[in-house]
Design an enzyme around this catalytic site. Structure first.
Site, PDB file in Angstrom:
ATOM      1  N   SER A  49       0.808  -1.229   0.000  1.00  0.00           N
ATOM      2  CA  SER A  49       0.000   0.000   0.000  1.00  0.00           C
ATOM      3  C   SER A  49       0.836   1.272   0.000  1.00  0.00           C
ATOM      4  CB  SER A  49      -0.978   0.003   1.179  1.00  0.00           C
ATOM      5  OG  SER A  49      -0.293  -0.033   2.413  1.00  0.00           O
ATOM      6  N   CYS A  79      -7.273  -5.827  -0.303  1.00  0.00           N
ATOM      7  CA  CYS A  79      -6.120  -5.832   0.600  1.00  0.00           C
ATOM      8  C   CYS A  79      -5.450  -4.454   0.630  1.00  0.00           C
ATOM      9  CB  CYS A  79      -5.157  -6.960   0.220  1.00  0.00           C
ATOM     10  SG  CYS A  79      -3.953  -7.345   1.515  1.00  0.00           S
ATOM     11  N   ARG A 106      -3.519  -2.044   9.243  1.00  0.00           N
ATOM     12  CA  ARG A 106      -2.617  -2.702   8.292  1.00  0.00           C
ATOM     13  C   ARG A 106      -2.000  -3.961   8.898  1.00  0.00           C
ATOM     14  NH1 ARG A 106       1.968   0.807   6.343  1.00  0.00           N
ATOM     15  NH2 ARG A 106       1.939  -0.681   4.650  1.00  0.00           N
ATOM     16  N   HIS A 171      -8.156 -11.681  -1.014  1.00  0.00           N
ATOM     17  CA  HIS A 171      -7.804 -11.650  -2.439  1.00  0.00           C
ATOM     18  C   HIS A 171      -8.689 -12.590  -3.266  1.00  0.00           C
ATOM     19  CE1 HIS A 171      -3.953  -9.430  -2.041  1.00  0.00           C
ATOM     20  NE2 HIS A 171      -3.955  -9.947  -0.828  1.00  0.00           N
ATOM     21  N   GLU A 173      -9.013 -12.601  -6.324  1.00  0.00           N
ATOM     22  CA  GLU A 173      -8.306 -12.893  -7.578  1.00  0.00           C
ATOM     23  C   GLU A 173      -7.433 -14.143  -7.476  1.00  0.00           C
ATOM     24  OE1 GLU A 173      -5.382 -10.229  -5.357  1.00  0.00           O
ATOM     25  OE2 GLU A 173      -7.559 -10.478  -5.467  1.00  0.00           O
TER      26      GLU A 173
END
EC number: 4.3.3.6
Length: 189
Positions: A49, A79, A106, A171, A173
């Site tokens: 990030s 995320c 975080r 995630h 993905e």
């Protein structure tokens, strides 16, 4: 529908591959302001990030992303993307985009070695269990008014929606399940 993945760093390719599996979606690598402003939806992927946040500014993309949000274009942060969208980051004064009224912690689930997979039940998204992959994952500590909590894991908020904005700690993905993508794309209608 033109769906872009912010192509700076992180799990860009994985999101693009998932989007290509959905009929009617043109998957776009979003690397510049003009491409961003042409999108019908944007995914801000997982990655690091701080690095992504710095590059968004350095590459002059922040204003374009803020304009997408003003136009109520769906934006989904996974995320690190969720951290970038958050209005507040616990123990960190740095706010990147600050477009979603959430407070994020975080690396809340620990280091890379603490990464894990689990199954979540998220009725708003699917009637079936959804596999969730957590990698150095954040979680949402608090939500503001108008933020809908979609999922929790062990009492911690891991998915939320605020109008056109979607955020997940995990995630999608990295799984074979397209449920979250289809849910996200429905935010455009």
């Amino acid at each position: 529908m033109r769906v872009g993945v912010l192509a700076i760093q992180g799990s860009v390719r994985e999101h693009i591959e998932k989007l290509k599996l959905i009929d009617g979606v043109e998957a776009v690598l979003a690397k510049d302001k003009n491409t961003l402003l042409s999108l019908d939806a944007l995914i801000i992927p997982g990655g690091e990030s701080t690095a992504i946040g710095k590059m968004i500014v350095d590459f002059g993309l922040k204003d374009a992303i803020l304009k997408l949000n003003e136009r109520k274009i769906p934006i989904w942060g996974t995320c690190a993307g969720m951290i970038l969208m958050a209005k507040y980051i616990v123990n960190d004064d740095k706010v990147h985009l600050g477009i979603m009224d959430i407070s994020v912690k975080r690396n809340a689930y620990g280091s890379q070695l603490d990464s894990f997979k689990t199954k979540l039940i998220i009725p708003a998204v699917s009637n079936n269990e959804i596999e969730a992959v957590f990698i150095r994952a954040p979680y949402i500590e608090n939500v503001g008014n108008g933020v809908r909590i979609l999922a929790k894991h062990q009492g911690k908020i891991v998915a939320a929606q605020q109008d056109n904005l979607l955020a997940t700690s995990f995630h999608p993905e990295l799984t074979d399940d397209l449920s979250f993508y289809k849910y996200f794309l429905r935010l455009n209608s």
